[in-house]
Design a protein around this motif. Structure first.
Motif, short mmCIF file in Angstrom:
data_model
loop_
_atom_site.label_atom_id
_atom_site.label_comp_id
_atom_site.label_asym_id
_atom_site.label_seq_id
_atom_site.Cartn_x
_atom_site.Cartn_y
_atom_site.Cartn_z
N PRO A 146 2.58 4.20 7.63
CA PRO A 146 2.57 5.33 8.57
C PRO A 146 3.96 5.90 8.81
N ASN A 170 4.67 9.21 7.09
CA ASN A 170 3.75 10.31 7.32
C ASN A 170 4.42 11.67 7.29
N ARG A 184 3.95 14.64 4.41
CA ARG A 184 3.41 15.97 4.71
C ARG A 184 4.38 17.06 4.28
N LEU A 224 -1.20 10.38 1.77
CA LEU A 224 -1.69 10.73 3.10
C LEU A 224 -3.11 10.22 3.32
N VAL A 259 -2.58 6.56 4.19
CA VAL A 259 -2.11 6.39 5.57
C VAL A 259 -3.25 6.66 6.54
N ASP A 318 -4.02 8.28 9.22
CA ASP A 318 -4.06 8.36 10.68
C ASP A 318 -4.57 9.75 11.06
N SER A 325 -2.65 12.66 9.49
CA SER A 325 -2.85 12.79 8.05
C SER A 325 -4.22 13.37 7.72
#
Length: 461
Positions: free
Chosen positions: A303, A306, A310, A332, A335, A337, A340
């Protein structure tokens, strides 16, 4: 009478000559006596040295005992070397048994023996003093590591998990001090204790421990044991080791080491790590190196990366233009979350017709537990996603979460929605879950029949 007197006179003359010879030639008898005395003296000196060595052997610590044994071996090696060198020395020269240098031959081997004994006595005293001075520090620490490892081996044998846990904590607390004995155990053993030793090195995870573990992994022959060590080495999380891991990934030719280094990097990657990977990607000299770095980015699951991922995937309106951008999108999804998932859904919404197929499949492959809530929200009909794009992708992704909560939501979508694409997606997903986990659907249906649905209705606008 005359004959007797003459015989007596002759005898008397012989005796007189003998006495005269003894008086004049007495030094001839002195040399043998000196030789005998020298031999007796040497035997007493040698016996005294052996007694001193025995006393030191009994009184010293195990480390010093080993040093004394080494000195005795050196004694034998020096003697053998001296003999060989003496045989090859030129005329008129002899090789010193202690220093190995040419020395003038004095013709007295017993004197050489005395010098050898004295030199060995001094060497033994020096070694003993060094060992005693050394034993108060590192020797005691090494003994402590060995003691912990002995306890670990016994705990593994008896499957005493509490003792195993304590031993592992103690080894990790020692840090780099424990690396040497741990590596010896990993390199020489294939039993469960060796696997625990590799686990301890991975938990320590310093550059020293990481380098030692990966180097040892590269030297292990292919087989189940190497695969187990590689799996353990994949769990290094000490952030200080990321430069070493990245260098190893690019330099090594061992496939197991490559996988272990990449897996560890994927779990600790953050902005500095990703920035360095991108720099090396841009500077890659071969397609193979570039592909390996892109694959590393695609496997990132940290994470902490992140925001950088992006940024690498660029704005939501741009399609993935090269393998590194596609790798960022895949990362992503790993990850997964809330940020994401939202980013990927928005990027899918912004994709031109016919260009969002890969991204759609990427979203439907999300399976991380932390993404469940975000996918449920999108499947229920978030205002940020359309029915034909993001919402159906989220519904298909819910197949990876075969829970009662998921099944209740899907049944609600089927019962209440009018959009054909959404209903079709919900039906297919629910059918696949029922094949994989029938109990989840049965419990969801039971709750629906009893009127007990989700505590918060995600379809309620």
């Amino acid at each position: 009478m005359t004959r007797r007197r003459n015989t007596s006179a002759v005898d008397t003359g012989k005796q007189a000559k003998i006495r005269s010879f003894v008086k004049s030639e007495w030094p001839l008898f002195f040399y043998p006596a000196l030789v005998v005395a020298a031999i007796v003296l040497l035997q007493r000196v040698d016996r005294s040295i052996q007694e001193d060595l025995t006393t030191v052997h009994e009184q010293q610590s195990p480390h010093v005992v080993e040093t004394t044994t080494t000195v005795e071996q050196n004694h034998r090696q020096v003697s053998e070397t001296a003999t060989a060198n003496n045989e090859s020395a030129g005329p008129g020269e002899a090789i010193s048994p202690v220093s190995g240098e040419a020395a003038a031959q004095d013709g007295d081997p017993e004197a050489d023996r005395l010098r050898m004994i004295e030199a060995l006595r001094q060497r033994a005293a020096s070694a003993t003093g060094d060992s005693l001075a050394f034993g108060g520090g590192e020797a005691q620490e090494l003994q402590g590591v060995n003691g912990i490892l002995a306890g670990l081996r016994e705990a593994v044998r008896t499957q005493d998990h509490s003792r195993i846990k304590q031993a592992m904590n103690d080894l990790v607390a020692l840090g780099d001090e424990a690396v040497g004995p741990l590596i010896d155990l990993v390199a020489s053993g294939t039993d469960e204790t060796a696997l625990w030793a590799a686990e301890a090195l991975a938990r320590i995870g310093t550059p020293t421990a990481t380098a030692a573990l990966l180097d040892t992994l590269a030297q292990i022959k292919d087989g189940p044991y190497k695969e187990q060590i590689a799996k353990t080495a994949s769990n290094i999380t000490n952030h200080d080791s990321w430069p070493l891991l990245l260098d190893t990934l690019q330099d090594t030719k061992d496939a197991s080491v490559q996988r272990a280094a990449a897996a560890s990097l994927s779990k600790m990657a953050d902005t500095p790590v990703l920035d360095e990977i991108i720099a090396r990607y841009d500077a890659a000299l071969t397609e193979e190196d570039a592909a390996r770095l892109a694959q590393l980015v695609g496997n990132i699951s940290s994470p902490s990366a992140n925001a950088s991922l992006r940024a690498l995937a660029e704005s939501v309106s741009s399609a993935a233009s090269d393998s590194l951008q596609q790798a960022a999108i895949d990362a992503l999804a790993n990850v997964a979350d809330a940020q994401s998932v939202s980013f990927l859904l928005n990027k899918l919404e912004a994709a031109s017709p016919g260009e969002g197929g890969d991204l759609f499949n990427t979203i439907t492959s999300i399976s991380s537990p932390q993404a469940h809530s975000a996918l449920m929200y999108a499947a229920a009909g978030s205002k940020d996603v359309s029915a034909e794009q993001g919402r159906t992708a989220a519904i298909y992704a819910l197949e990876n979460y075969p829970s009662v909560e998921t099944c209740v939501l899907l049944e609600q979508i089927i019962a209440r929605e009018d959009n054909t694409a959404v209903i079709t997606a919900a039906l297919r997903t629910l059918e696949n879950i029922q094949k994989a986990v029938p109990s989840a659907v049965e419990k969801a249906t039971s709750k629906a029949d009893s009127g007990t649905l989700l505590s918060v209705d995600p379809l309620q606008k």
